[in-house]
Motif scaffolding. Structure first.
Motif, PDB file in Angstrom:
ATOM      1  N   UNK A 259       0.843  -1.202   0.000  1.00 43.58           N
ATOM      2  CA  UNK A 259       0.000   0.000   0.000  1.00 43.58           C
ATOM      3  C   UNK A 259       0.878   1.251   0.000  1.00 43.58           C
ATOM      4  N   UNK A 260       0.478   2.250  -0.790  1.00 42.49           N
ATOM      5  CA  UNK A 260       1.163   3.542  -0.836  1.00 42.49           C
ATOM      6  C   UNK A 260       0.221   4.613  -0.324  1.00 42.49           C
ATOM      7  N   UNK A 261       0.771   5.582   0.420  1.00 44.36           N
ATOM      8  CA  UNK A 261      -0.041   6.675   0.927  1.00 44.36           C
ATOM      9  C   UNK A 261       0.799   7.933   1.056  1.00 44.36           C
ATOM     10  N   UNK A 262       0.116   9.048   1.240  1.00 41.23           N
ATOM     11  CA  UNK A 262       0.776  10.344   1.405  1.00 41.23           C
ATOM     12  C   UNK A 262       0.670  10.767   2.855  1.00 41.23           C
ATOM     13  N   UNK A 263       1.802  11.104   3.431  1.00 43.78           N
ATOM     14  CA  UNK A 263       1.861  11.616   4.797  1.00 43.78           C
ATOM     15  C   UNK A 263       2.425  13.026   4.743  1.00 43.78           C
ATOM     16  N   UNK A 264       1.893  13.917   5.550  1.00 47.22           N
ATOM     17  CA  UNK A 264       2.384  15.295   5.588  1.00 47.22           C
ATOM     18  C   UNK A 264       3.487  15.492   6.618  1.00 47.22           C
ATOM     19  N   UNK A 265       3.946  14.435   7.251  1.00 47.65           N
ATOM     20  CA  UNK A 265       4.958  14.562   8.306  1.00 47.65           C
ATOM     21  C   UNK A 265       6.323  14.952   7.786  1.00 47.65           C
ATOM     22  N   UNK A 266       6.593  14.793   6.486  1.00 47.10           N
ATOM     23  CA  UNK A 266       7.881  15.178   5.919  1.00 47.10           C
ATOM     24  C   UNK A 266       7.886  16.599   5.364  1.00 47.10           C
ATOM     25  N   UNK A 267       6.765  17.279   5.476  1.00 45.62           N
ATOM     26  CA  UNK A 267       6.646  18.615   4.901  1.00 45.62           C
ATOM     27  C   UNK A 267       7.593  19.577   5.622  1.00 45.62           C
TER      28      UNK A 267
END
Length: 68
Positions: free
Chosen positions: A56-64
């Motif tokens: 599964x692939x997803x987008x996380x905003x923690x690396x912003x």
């Protein structure tokens, strides 16, 4: 390298997906399954995490980051 909890299978097997032309360090990290190489085409909504267990692939905003 950090592992992230997959929102799909709930296992802590998620790694970062990195985009761009890979250097030697990135290639070695990918071979060790510390990261996933995402290719050279970068779009704003590309996923930045992938689960090594279920794929599964997803987008996380923690690396912003913010520019100074």
């Amino acid at each position: 390298m950090s592992k992230y909890t997959c929102p799909e299978c709930k296992k802590k097997e998620g790694v970062r997906i990195l985009y761009g032309y890979p250097g030697d360090g990135m290639m070695q990290s990918a071979q060790k399954k510390e990261i996933i190489l995402g290719g050279c085409i970068i779009y704003p909504n590309n996923p930045n995490r992938q689960c090594l267990n279920c794929g599964h692939q997803w987008k996380s905003n923690k690396d912003k980051y913010e520019e100074i």
